[in-house]
Design a protein around this motif. Structure first.
Motif, short mmCIF file in Angstrom:
data_model
loop_
_atom_site.label_atom_id
_atom_site.label_comp_id
_atom_site.label_asym_id
_atom_site.label_seq_id
_atom_site.Cartn_x
_atom_site.Cartn_y
_atom_site.Cartn_z
N THR A 69 45.28 48.37 36.05
CA THR A 69 44.72 47.00 36.20
C THR A 69 43.33 47.30 36.28
N HIS A 73 43.39 42.22 35.70
CA HIS A 73 44.41 42.10 34.79
C HIS A 73 45.07 43.46 34.26
N LEU A 134 43.78 40.31 26.89
CA LEU A 134 42.76 40.47 27.53
C LEU A 134 41.46 40.68 26.78
N LYS A 161 37.64 36.74 29.73
CA LYS A 161 38.04 37.31 31.10
C LYS A 161 36.67 37.82 31.82
#
Ligand SMILES: Cc1cc2nc3c(=O)[nH]c(=O)nc-3n(C[C@H](O)[C@H](O)[C@H](O)COP(=O)(O)O)c2cc1C
Length: 296
Positions: A69, A73, A134, A161
């Motif tokens: 992570t 994300h 991502l 992001k």
């Protein structure tokens, strides 16, 4: 290798070798070169070559899981593709192909300010991927703060992001191969995100166009205080790329960075800088788990 049309590269070195046969000298040298004598470029590689593992035995590995992570994300594999400018030099699809491949592999992608496909096109390319892509946006702070602000706003609106601010390039490293080749973008290829000014706008007969672009367009005066400005106009989490020391890492956290990329820009900036792998443990120790740390 080159004589066999069915040759399938198995590792990155084989891709590099193939690239040297297919790309123009100017493009290959741009991708492959480092600054000055390329000492740091070689050191980066040597540091990985010299790194040794101490494997632990009799562990149940029947199920393996490399997910991780980052900034909340989930990635299928602990990797984001580093920002690299001018990807259309390698393939007409450029950054769009990279975005699709990253999304398909479940890894992240950081889009360069100096991309040859636009922020919006790249976001669109991986829009319907599953798992959700991502994408981060890499920022160079330009002298033109309006342009810089517009880039941040576009990245945020397009769903990127995080904002990855590169801090190791206030001036461009002297890349002799680019200088020798008079590096410039082929006609028809442009900085897709920069409409007001472009590579070649301040052309010099002695420098690469990229060197001249940095000298005239980027702001070499930026310091820690400019992070306040960036954060005041950006809703995105801030990532600092190019940190190589414990004290800078601590300062980055204090300044609000949510992640740090330990990097010397692939040896393309300050030749003689420490290999990024050798700076990693110092940075990890200094931030003590308070932010995510990446290395390239
Ligand atoms: C061809 C090329 C272009 C690059 N362009 C950028 C860029 O636009 N912005 C940036 O922050 N770093 C840029 N970098 C540096 C990379 O993001 C990265 O720090 C470096 O390549 C080391 O990572 P690697 O070992 O994964 O290649 C570039 C590197 C390469 C090789």
């Amino acid at each position: 290798m080159s004589n066999n049309p069915n040759f399938q590269p198995l590792n990155l070195l084989e891709y590099e070798s193939l690239a040297s046969q297919h790309l123009s000298q100017m493009a290959f040298d741009y991708y492959a070169s480092g600054a000055w004598d390329e000492v740091t470029l070689r050191d980066n590689r040597a540091a990985f070559d010299q790194f040794r593992l101490r494997p632990k035995m009799l562990v149940d590995v029947s199920k393996r899981n490399l997910t991780t992570t980052i900034l909340g994300h989930i990635l299928q594999f602990p990797l984001l593709i580093a920002p690299m400018a001018f990807q259309c030099l390698a393939n007409p699809e450029g950054e769009l192909a990279t975005a699709r491949a990253a999304a398909k592999a479940g890894v992240g992608m950081i889009l360069s300010t100096l991309a040859t496909k636009s922020i919006e096109e790249v976001a669109q390319a991986s829009l319907n991927s599953s798992p959700s892509p991502l994408n981060w946006f890499q920022l160079y702070i330009h002298r033109d703060r309006g342009l810089t602000q517009a880039l941040i706003e576009r990245a945020s609106s397009a769903g990127y992001k995080a904002l990855c601010l590169t801090v190791d390039a206030p001036l461009l490293g002297r890349r002799e191969r680019d200088q020798r080749n008079h590096f410039s973008l082929p006609s028809g290829m442009q900085l897709a995100n920069i409409s007001s000014s472009g590579l070649g706008i301040s052309h010099s007969d002695t420098e690469s166009d990229l060197f001249t672009y940095f000298a005239y367009q980027l702001d070499p005066s930026i310091t820690w205080k400019d992070l306040e400005w960036v954060q005041s106009i950006s809703p995105l989490p801030l990532v600092l790329k190019g940190i190589l020391r414990a004290d800078d890492a601590v300062r980055a956290v204090e300044a609000g960075a949510k992640a740090i990329i330990v990097s010397n820009h692939g040896g393309r900036q300050l030749d003689g800088a420490i290999a990024s792998l050798n700076a990693l443990s110092e940075v990890v120790d200094a931030v003590a788990g308070s932010v995510d740390v990446l290395v390239d």
